[in-house]
Design an enzyme around this catalytic site. Structure first.
Site, PDB file in Angstrom:
ATOM      1  N   ARG A  31       0.866  -1.178   0.000  1.00  0.00           N
ATOM      2  CA  ARG A  31       0.000   0.000   0.000  1.00  0.00           C
ATOM      3  C   ARG A  31       0.904   1.229   0.000  1.00  0.00           C
ATOM      4  O   ARG A  31       1.541   1.545   0.996  1.00  0.00           O
ATOM      5  CB  ARG A  31      -0.897  -0.021   1.241  1.00  0.00           C
ATOM      6  CG  ARG A  31      -1.919   1.081   1.244  1.00  0.00           C
ATOM      7  CD  ARG A  31      -2.046   1.857   2.534  1.00  0.00           C
ATOM      8  NE  ARG A  31      -2.159   1.093   3.742  1.00  0.00           N
ATOM      9  CZ  ARG A  31      -1.647   1.529   4.893  1.00  0.00           C
ATOM     10  NH1 ARG A  31      -0.969   2.670   4.960  1.00  0.00           N
ATOM     11  NH2 ARG A  31      -1.793   0.819   5.989  1.00  0.00           N
TER      12      ARG A  31
ATOM     13  N   HIS B 284      -3.681   4.385   4.707  1.00  0.00           N
ATOM     14  CA  HIS B 284      -4.689   3.332   4.890  1.00  0.00           C
ATOM     15  C   HIS B 284      -6.049   3.854   4.446  1.00  0.00           C
ATOM     16  O   HIS B 284      -6.718   3.271   3.605  1.00  0.00           O
ATOM     17  CB  HIS B 284      -4.743   2.882   6.349  1.00  0.00           C
ATOM     18  CG  HIS B 284      -6.003   2.142   6.696  1.00  0.00           C
ATOM     19  ND1 HIS B 284      -6.298   0.907   6.170  1.00  0.00           N
ATOM     20  CD2 HIS B 284      -7.055   2.484   7.483  1.00  0.00           C
ATOM     21  CE1 HIS B 284      -7.479   0.515   6.632  1.00  0.00           C
ATOM     22  NE2 HIS B 284      -7.960   1.454   7.420  1.00  0.00           N
TER      23      HIS B 284
ATOM     24  N   TYR C 290       4.143   5.362  11.517  1.00  0.00           N
ATOM     25  CA  TYR C 290       4.539   3.964  11.691  1.00  0.00           C
ATOM     26  C   TYR C 290       5.456   3.415  10.597  1.00  0.00           C
ATOM     27  O   TYR C 290       5.881   2.285  10.686  1.00  0.00           O
ATOM     28  CB  TYR C 290       3.304   3.062  11.845  1.00  0.00           C
ATOM     29  CG  TYR C 290       2.252   3.204  10.749  1.00  0.00           C
ATOM     30  CD1 TYR C 290       2.400   2.532   9.542  1.00  0.00           C
ATOM     31  CD2 TYR C 290       1.123   3.991  10.935  1.00  0.00           C
ATOM     32  CE1 TYR C 290       1.447   2.657   8.550  1.00  0.00           C
ATOM     33  CE2 TYR C 290       0.161   4.108   9.946  1.00  0.00           C
ATOM     34  CZ  TYR C 290       0.322   3.446   8.756  1.00  0.00           C
ATOM     35  OH  TYR C 290      -0.615   3.569   7.766  1.00  0.00           O
TER      36      TYR C 290
END
Lengths: 326, 368
Positions: free
Chosen positions: B258, B262, B271
């Site tokens: 990805r 998100h 993160y």
């Protein structure tokens, strides 16, 4: 007409609907070879074969999720969750999908499935086998929540539920499964979902109940007639959602006194909604606050004490007398 | 009675046909007509550019939260390209390229993410379920659809999509188990994009691959390079053929990434590092496929340039149409539609109640 138990009457409904429509598929844990732990599906696999009666792996969410897919394809799955206390595993599938796919797809996909499950106490069962959690399902938009009170209306309502274009949770009081027999016509019989019934006419007070609580409520009405000369009108809800308030509102206007009975815990139970409707629609006709005889807001106790939890004839009679005392 | 290894019916393979430099393994190259290759290329490019436009619409406040797909075009399109229109697709929430391929109009995405239920309308000829937000919960639906196809004697198959995070969910496991027990014609496509919001693949499961989870259920599983559309297409075609022939389900793990957030409400800088993303940017599925098509002589830089312009015009037209439609969608009473087949008396009363309130508010406005 044959006299049948509720188990036999439900079996008749399944058998007749499966004969009528090859899209009706029965699935669940132990529903095939074993005929279901309460024998509601007894013998169906022999008649219809293992393609119509699926003995599934032990997977409540999967059973319901699979039923949703089957229903979207145009079948009419009737799945059994062995005890309502195990239906929380599939709660998500009902809440997030079965009850919403029509809405989410703007009418393109429908989920004409039935989830049958035994509920309620009174049969000396284990923990997690005696809950009465109809309010969970009744709170979901898009879902119908049906609870029969005896063999004949169980057969007619299950037939209607199978034919209903919307998903239906069909709660079967296990205390009623073999409690008594009733004449059930061999010919097809249906009952409209979303309509309640007056099972006893009366002028002095209105008693509202459903499912396993109907019998003690009717018995209480008879005691009140015999011992107090009070004529209670008894209303059997039959469908908890969508709730038909027309009969009980009219009855409350006539009698001015309402007592409602359910074995579900009191707080936020179906009774709370009924009280709200009465306040909205019949407030000025009520001579006393509406009274409730319900289960308590506790986990239903193990069987040695469950009779103290469950509303019984005594509690209903006592509350009714209290309601009418000036 | 010695201890001995148990031989299992299904080994786990890794499949890659077109590597990140665009180098082709000619022995494994699937047979796809040039016209179909170009169709796939256009769909990838449209998926990417539409995604970029959606992100910009969201950042401008013209639509709400949505889940971008950048980087996952090959995994989605390679899989759905193996289906017939009459087959069923059961998407998750990050399959817009696949949904567009299957015929969903671009404006429906904009209307849907613009906050109007009308965008969720599924056309009567479409066999695609609407997108599914709760992770993994759609997996058993595909199994039920597939079982019903088999029961009705159809040769249709069902394909469902989910991410790496979904493989931790109970519904994933129940769905795979049911599919295998009933030998349902269903293809499980895992887009392993390495991240379930902030949880990296390594913290999702100790399994060495996600594909190997198929072994536990007694079905074939394969891991493919999910940024290689040829590999995904080849694996999906095999799985579809197997399902159609009555040989049951398959799990395909597409290893992809990805590249974006998100959802538009997420900040991946918390993160993961830009360096990690940069590694995967070099493995971009579109650039790789364009090199392959150019080498093959079916595509030229000029054609790509023309196609980009054509796609931008198509997207712009959809945005215009969607915004025109949304401007007309001012009737909140629509929310009462499609709850039940027939509106219940309670709902009729509640709808009337809202209608009265709206009328009163309008009256106050006109006097104010």
């Amino acid at each position: 007409m044959a006299k049948m138990t509720m188990v036999e009457a439900l079996n008749l409904a399944l058998r007749q609907e499966m004969t009528r429509d090859d899209g009706v598929i029965v699935l669940g844990e132990d529903v095939g070879v074993d005929g279901g732990v309460f024998r509601v599906t007894d013998g169906l696999i022999g008649t219809f074969g293992e393609n119509r009666v699926l003995d599934t792996p032990l997977a409540e969410s999967g059973i319901v999720g699979m039923s949703i897919g089957m229903a979207v394809y145009g079948l009419r799955p009737v799945c059994e969750i062995q005890f309502s206390g195990f239906s929380y595993e599939n709660f998500h599938q009902i809440e997030s999908h079965a009850a919403r796919l029509r809405w989410r797809s703007r009418g393109r996909f429908t989920v004409p499935m039935v989830l049958r499950t035994p509920y309620g106490g009174g049969v000396r069962a284990l923990e997690h086998h005696s809950e009465s959690r109809e309010a969970f399902w009744a709170h979901m938009p898009g879902l119908k929540m049906v609870i029969p009170s005896g063999p004949r209306n169980a057969r007619a309502l299950l037939t209607s539920a199978i034919r209903d274009p919307d998903p239906v949770i069909f709660y079967e009081a296990k205390a009623l499964y073999r409690a008594f027999r009733e004449e059930v016509p061999e010919v097809e019989e249906t009952l409209p979902i979303g309509r309640s019934q007056i099972v006893r006419e009366g002028r002095d007070l209105t008693l509202i109940a459903y499912g396993a609580m109907l019998r003690p409520t009717v018995a209480a009405s008879e005691r009140l007639a015999e011992e107090d000369g009070l004529e209670a009108e008894v209303i059997d809800l039959l469908t908890v959602s969508p709730l038909d308030d027309s009969l009980f509102v009219a009855s409350a206007k006539k009698t001015g006194h309402v007592l409602l009975v359910h074995e579900a815990p009191r707080s936020f139970g179906p009774g709370a909604e009924i009280v709200a409707r009465l306040v909205e629609k019949a407030f000025y006709y009520l001579e006393k606050p509406v009274a409730r005889v319900t289960g308590f807001d506790v986990v239903i106790p193990y069987f040695s004490r469950e009779n103290s939890y469950l509303p019984g004839i005594e509690r209903i009679v006592r509350q009714a007398r209290g309601l009418l005392a000036s | 009675m010695p201890r001995k290894p148990i031989s299992l019916p299904h080994p786990i393979e890794y499949l890659s046909i077109l590597d990140e430099n665009g180098t082709l393994d000619g022995d494994l190259e699937p047979l796809i007509e040039p016209a179909d290759l170009l169709k796939l290329h256009r769909a990838m490019l449209l998926g990417r550019r539409f995604d970029e436009r959606m992100l910009s619409l969201q950042r401008q406040g013209r639509i709400g939260t949505f889940a971008p797909i950048a980087g996952q075009e090959a995994a989605q399109l390679g899989a759905v390209a193996a289906l017939r229109d009459s087959d069923w697709m059961v998407p998750s929430f990050r399959e817009s390229a696949a949904e567009i391929w299957r015929g969903k109009p671009l404006e429906n995405f904009i209307i849907f993410f613009g906050g109007f239920n009308e965008g969720g309308q599924i056309a009567s000829e479409s066999n695609d379920l609407p997108l599914c937000v709760p992770v993994g919960s759609q997996v058993p639906h595909a199994v039920g659809l597939a079982w019903a196809m088999k029961y009705r004697g159809s040769d249709q198959v069902a394909m469902t999509f989910f991410g790496d995070g979904a493989t931790s969910e109970g519904d994933f496991h129940e769905g795979l188990n049911l599919a295998a027990v009933f030998q349902a014609p269903v293809i499980f496509v895992c887009q392993n994009n390495q991240w379930a919001i902030s949880i990296p693949r390594a913290n999702q499961t100790r399994s060495a691959t996600l594909a190997q989870k198929a072994i536990a259920y007694g079905m074939p599983g394969i891991q493919v390079d999910g940024n290689d559309i040829l590999a995904v297409y080849a694996a999906a075609s095999e799985a579809v053929a197997r399902a159609r022939a009555g040989d049951g389900p398959t799990l395909i793990e597409c290893v992809t990434y990805r590249l974006s957030v998100h959802t538009t409400a997420d900040d991946p800088k918390r993160y993961r590092s830009d360096d990690d993303v940069a590694v995967w940017k070099k493995r971009d599925p579109i650039a790789r496929f364009q090199r392959y098509l150019t080498d093959k002589g079916v595509l030229t830089p000029e054609k790509i340039e023309a196609l980009e312009a054509e796609i931008q015009a198509e997207i712009q037209a959809a945005v215009t149409r969607a915004e025109e439609q949304m401007a007309q969608m001012d009737d909140p009473l629509e929310m009462f539609d499609h709850v039940y087949a027939e509106m219940t008396p309670d709902l009729q009363a509640q709808q009337a109640e809202l209608a009265r309130e709206l009328a009163a508010a309008r009256k106050e406005d006109s006097h104010g």
